[in-house]
Scaffold this active site. Sequence first.
Site, PDB file in Angstrom:
ATOM      1  N   HIS A  66      29.399  39.070  29.411  1.00  0.00           N
ATOM      2  CA  HIS A  66      29.577  38.252  28.216  1.00  0.00           C
ATOM      3  C   HIS A  66      28.400  38.416  27.262  1.00  0.00           C
ATOM      4  CE1 HIS A  66      32.851  35.755  30.032  1.00  0.00           C
ATOM      5  NE2 HIS A  66      32.245  36.123  31.146  1.00  0.00           N
ATOM      6  N   ASN A  98      35.835  37.535  24.542  1.00  0.00           N
ATOM      7  CA  ASN A  98      35.890  36.096  24.235  1.00  0.00           C
ATOM      8  C   ASN A  98      34.634  35.631  23.523  1.00  0.00           C
ATOM      9  OD1 ASN A  98      34.411  36.550  26.577  1.00  0.00           O
ATOM     10  ND2 ASN A  98      34.932  34.562  27.478  1.00  0.00           N
ATOM     11  N   ASP A 313      29.412  40.597  35.522  1.00  0.00           N
ATOM     12  CA  ASP A 313      29.934  39.376  34.910  1.00  0.00           C
ATOM     13  C   ASP A 313      28.785  38.489  34.411  1.00  0.00           C
ATOM     14  OD1 ASP A 313      31.969  37.835  33.968  1.00  0.00           O
ATOM     15  OD2 ASP A 313      32.646  37.088  35.907  1.00  0.00           O
TER      16      ASP A 313
END
Length: 425
Positions: A66, A98, A313
């Site tokens: 992210h 996102n 992640d």
Amino acid sequence: MTNSELLQQVRVIDPVSGTDQIADVLIANGTIEAVEENISKLPSKTSVRDCRGLVLGPGLVDLYSHSGEPGFEERETLPSLIQAARSGGFTRVAILPNTTPPLDNPAGLARLQRLAGDITDKLSVPPPLYFWGAITLGVQGQQMTELAELADSGIVGFTDGQPLQNLALVRRLLEYLKTLSKPIALWPEYRELAGNGVMREGINSIRLGLPGNPSISETAALAALLEVVEAVGTPVHIMRVSTGRSVQLIWEAKVRGLPITASTTWMHLLLDTEAISSYNTSLRLSPPLGSPADRAALKRGVQQGIIDAIAIDHTPYSYEEKTVAFGEAPPGAIGLELALPLLWQNLVETGEWSALELWRVLSTQPAVCLKQIPAAIAPGQPAEVILFDPQLTWKVQKQNLKSLSYNTPWLGQDLIGRVIVGVRG
């Protein structure tokens, strides 16, 4: 500044050729010129580095992480993300869509690509950032994005990074994406079954008084997804595998010839529900940490090739966001700078895994899952390599991390092993 460097007597780990050897490695102008037992004939102005005790391996590849930017730059900016990746040995990092706004249209993607390009142009050895394109508008799981336009915009593949709840939509997506030949990553979880669970349901969730998320929230969704994949035939990468039963389902599907690959995250290999007794909010993950049996099954699954790769992640959050009760904390932890040393010390140094096995699932296999050519340490190949000191001790502290966030359960602890330099030709 010299154009060539000799790395003397370094331990070369190359999963592509399957070699783990002590050798001299000559690098010139960003290219590996020679890998030999002993190199004595050198170009003029060659710098020589004594690398006894160090490990040279291909750059690591992260399947999904992210970025705080755009939208939450206090968590992580693109410059800090790139620096964290470099510090951890990652030469390729794929960013989930996102962001705020999400990467669900070519214009937004182009802006972020330009920004990343401007930053990396200023660095001598930048890891390239790759961007996943969103499958649905706003990553809301309701309406398809303009998939063909995104595919032409330079994305690495398609994912929402969120579970898709509508199987009819999943079927239509896979039918449409079949012709676009881009990686597709899906995270199987039924949110209704997960409920308000904040850790994996079981004896430890009862003991700790925390709402449990049952393992069937993952396995039921995975079983349904595998049925759709078998019916449609589109290759799919299964993200964030966290249970032993999922490993079994994936193995059975691969035996049947389904076109799937799979990954678990590095923290799910090192920790399980027993660690949550500390109530450290950096252990609040999604999917949650599994039981000790789940963790053992995941490790076996990775070794046996059922689980193809390890993902990081990397999920940064600010101190304020994580300084709340465990059940109220947003799920996620950082990992780009920590994964290699912790996996090496806990799996390689203990003799549980070989160094080749670890490097394969952190470098070669993630690249394959992204349909990229893996880096290799061989004459004529670009020098996309890192130097790792498996015995270097350092403390995990805010000032020692390149990431802007420090949400990790290892904060304040001494670690053994650190990347000391990265090179990309």
